[in-house]
Design a protein around this motif. Structure first.
Motif, mmCIF file in Angstrom:
data_model
loop_
_atom_site.group_PDB
_atom_site.id
_atom_site.type_symbol
_atom_site.label_atom_id
_atom_site.label_comp_id
_atom_site.label_asym_id
_atom_site.label_seq_id
_atom_site.Cartn_x
_atom_site.Cartn_y
_atom_site.Cartn_z
ATOM 1 N N ILE A 25 9.580 4.502 -21.594
ATOM 2 C CA ILE A 25 9.161 3.504 -22.422
ATOM 3 C C ILE A 25 7.812 3.037 -22.449
ATOM 4 O O ILE A 25 7.218 2.526 -23.519
ATOM 5 N N GLY A 26 7.529 3.030 -21.183
ATOM 6 C CA GLY A 26 5.962 2.346 -21.152
ATOM 7 C C GLY A 26 5.780 1.099 -20.473
ATOM 8 O O GLY A 26 4.847 0.338 -20.683
ATOM 9 N N VAL A 27 6.964 0.460 -19.851
ATOM 10 C CA VAL A 27 7.054 -0.804 -19.259
ATOM 11 C C VAL A 27 6.395 -0.592 -17.753
ATOM 12 O O VAL A 27 6.933 0.264 -17.271
ATOM 13 N N ARG A 28 5.822 -1.641 -17.315
ATOM 14 C CA ARG A 28 5.274 -1.938 -15.813
ATOM 15 C C ARG A 28 6.551 -2.672 -15.155
ATOM 16 O O ARG A 28 7.225 -3.372 -15.778
ATOM 17 N N GLY A 29 6.296 -2.403 -14.085
ATOM 18 C CA GLY A 29 7.198 -3.452 -13.037
ATOM 19 C C GLY A 29 7.383 -2.825 -11.705
ATOM 20 O O GLY A 29 6.542 -1.987 -11.300
ATOM 21 N N ALA A 30 8.535 -3.186 -10.950
ATOM 22 C CA ALA A 30 8.929 -2.969 -9.852
ATOM 23 C C ALA A 30 10.531 -3.165 -9.475
ATOM 24 O O ALA A 30 10.903 -3.736 -10.405
ATOM 25 N N ARG A 42 0.885 5.214 -12.837
ATOM 26 C CA ARG A 42 1.450 4.164 -11.740
ATOM 27 C C ARG A 42 1.782 2.776 -12.203
ATOM 28 O O ARG A 42 1.281 1.894 -12.363
ATOM 29 N N LEU A 43 2.969 2.893 -12.953
ATOM 30 C CA LEU A 43 3.795 1.971 -13.916
ATOM 31 C C LEU A 43 4.653 1.070 -13.180
ATOM 32 O O LEU A 43 4.824 -0.200 -13.136
ATOM 33 N N VAL A 44 5.444 1.832 -12.151
ATOM 34 C CA VAL A 44 6.564 1.205 -11.474
ATOM 35 C C VAL A 44 6.303 1.041 -9.996
ATOM 36 O O VAL A 44 5.997 2.163 -9.244
ATOM 37 N N GLU A 45 6.364 -0.049 -9.355
ATOM 38 C CA GLU A 45 6.063 -0.109 -7.932
ATOM 39 C C GLU A 45 7.505 -0.241 -7.201
ATOM 40 O O GLU A 45 8.468 -0.570 -7.900
ATOM 41 N N ALA A 46 7.483 -0.536 -5.667
ATOM 42 C CA ALA A 46 8.695 -0.551 -5.019
ATOM 43 C C ALA A 46 8.571 -2.030 -4.074
ATOM 44 O O ALA A 46 7.641 -2.192 -3.618
ATOM 45 N N TYR A 47 9.820 -2.647 -4.104
ATOM 46 C CA TYR A 47 10.084 -3.384 -3.102
ATOM 47 C C TYR A 47 11.361 -3.174 -2.146
ATOM 48 O O TYR A 47 11.830 -2.039 -2.460
ATOM 49 N N ILE A 48 11.424 -3.923 -1.182
ATOM 50 C CA ILE A 48 12.552 -3.557 -0.387
ATOM 51 C C ILE A 48 13.716 -4.809 -0.722
ATOM 52 O O ILE A 48 13.248 -6.160 -0.629
ATOM 53 N N GLY A 49 14.650 -4.544 -1.114
ATOM 54 C CA GLY A 49 15.975 -5.415 -1.609
ATOM 55 C C GLY A 49 16.785 -6.007 -0.811
ATOM 56 O O GLY A 49 17.351 -4.966 0.032
ATOM 57 N N GLY A 50 17.280 -7.060 -0.906
ATOM 58 C CA GLY A 50 18.534 -7.452 -0.342
ATOM 59 C C GLY A 50 19.103 -8.236 -1.262
ATOM 60 O O GLY A 50 18.922 -9.157 -2.168
ATOM 61 N N HIS A 51 20.720 -8.172 -1.239
ATOM 62 C CA HIS A 51 21.472 -8.930 -2.338
ATOM 63 C C HIS A 51 21.441 -10.570 -1.964
ATOM 64 O O HIS A 51 20.863 -11.093 -3.077
#
Length: 247
Positions: free
Chosen positions: A147-152, A191-200
């Motif tokens: 779609i062309g949206v940025r984010g993480a 480089r549109l999408v980055e990564a985090y480490i997630g917890g609930h």
């Protein structure tokens, strides 16, 4: 390709102001110039008349659950929900177990299109799909890039589906973060999408998970995306287990 938007009202956030009758020059995927007469000497491939229109920077959605996009308007008999924990047990934890690759793909497309339609160009996502963990973050990334949206995005680590599910969530975070970093170093993908480490949420994350998540954060250099104090239960649990406020 050069695109010019002529004569628009340009909204700026920092510092906050509105600049009337502005030209906006876009070269490729970058904004090259903004201002009165900014397009005077520019040869454009496309000119858009901005008269009577407002142009503003893309908005950032700082917390989203893309997997829930297709649930909007769903009428489901979920039983009494007197508190937030009941909402989780009766609705969201039932819904996320039903997510497979196809559902996640179309949820991502729907959420991304909805965001752009509302002027939001970046999404910080927090994902869960207990029956489809490995590779789930790739599906989200691919949909956002399409779609062309940025984010993480990240996978929410939790023990509510057993230790195996908890460890699989940690590994999905680690795998995806390493993949994103490797692609960035190669430089052959957008480089549109980055990564985090997630917890609930702290009430579903045991000490073992915190320790392993900390290891992954150190290994990958990524930040932590965590729900905190969404309900009184979260605060009470922190007092009982740790003798401390949650924040």
């Amino acid at each position: 390709m050069t695109i010019v938007i002529k004569g628009a009202a340009a909204v700026e956030f920092d510092p906050p102001r509105v600049r009337e009758n502005c030209d906006i020059v876009i070269n490729g995927n970058k904004i090259a110039a903004v201002g009165n007469g900014a397009a005077k000497d520019v040869t454009a491939d496309e000119v858009i008349d901005g008269s009577g229109r407002i142009v503003f920077p893309g908005i950032v959605c700082s917390h989203h659950h893309i997997y829930s996009a297709l649930s909007r308007g769903v009428l489901a008999p979920i039983g009494p929900t007197p508190d937030f924990v009941s909402v989780l047990k009766n609705l969201w934890w039932r819904l996320d177990r039903a997510i497979d690759e196809d559902v996640l793909h179309f949820s991502t497309l729907t959420a991304s299109l909805d965001a752009l339609r509302c002027g939001t160009t970046s999404i910080v996502d927090h994902h869960a799909s207990p029956d489809f963990i490995e590779g789930s973050l790739d599906v989200i990334r691919q949909g956002m890039e399409l779609i062309g949206v940025r984010g993480a995005t990240c996978y929410e680590v939790t023990d509510r589906n057993g230790r195996d599910g908890m460890m699989a969530g940690i590994e999905e975070n680690r795998r995806f973060a390493m993949e994103v970093q490797a692609d960035a170093e190669k430089g052959d993908k957008p480089r549109l999408v980055e990564a985090y480490i997630g917890g609930h949420a702290p009430c579903t994350i045991p000490e073992e998970a915190y320790e392993r998540m900390a290891d992954v954060i150190k290994e990958t250099g990524r930040g932590l995306h965590l729900h905190v104090a969404e309900d009184r239960y979260d605060v009470s649990q922190s007092h009982v287990v740790y003798g401390e406020d949650i924040v």
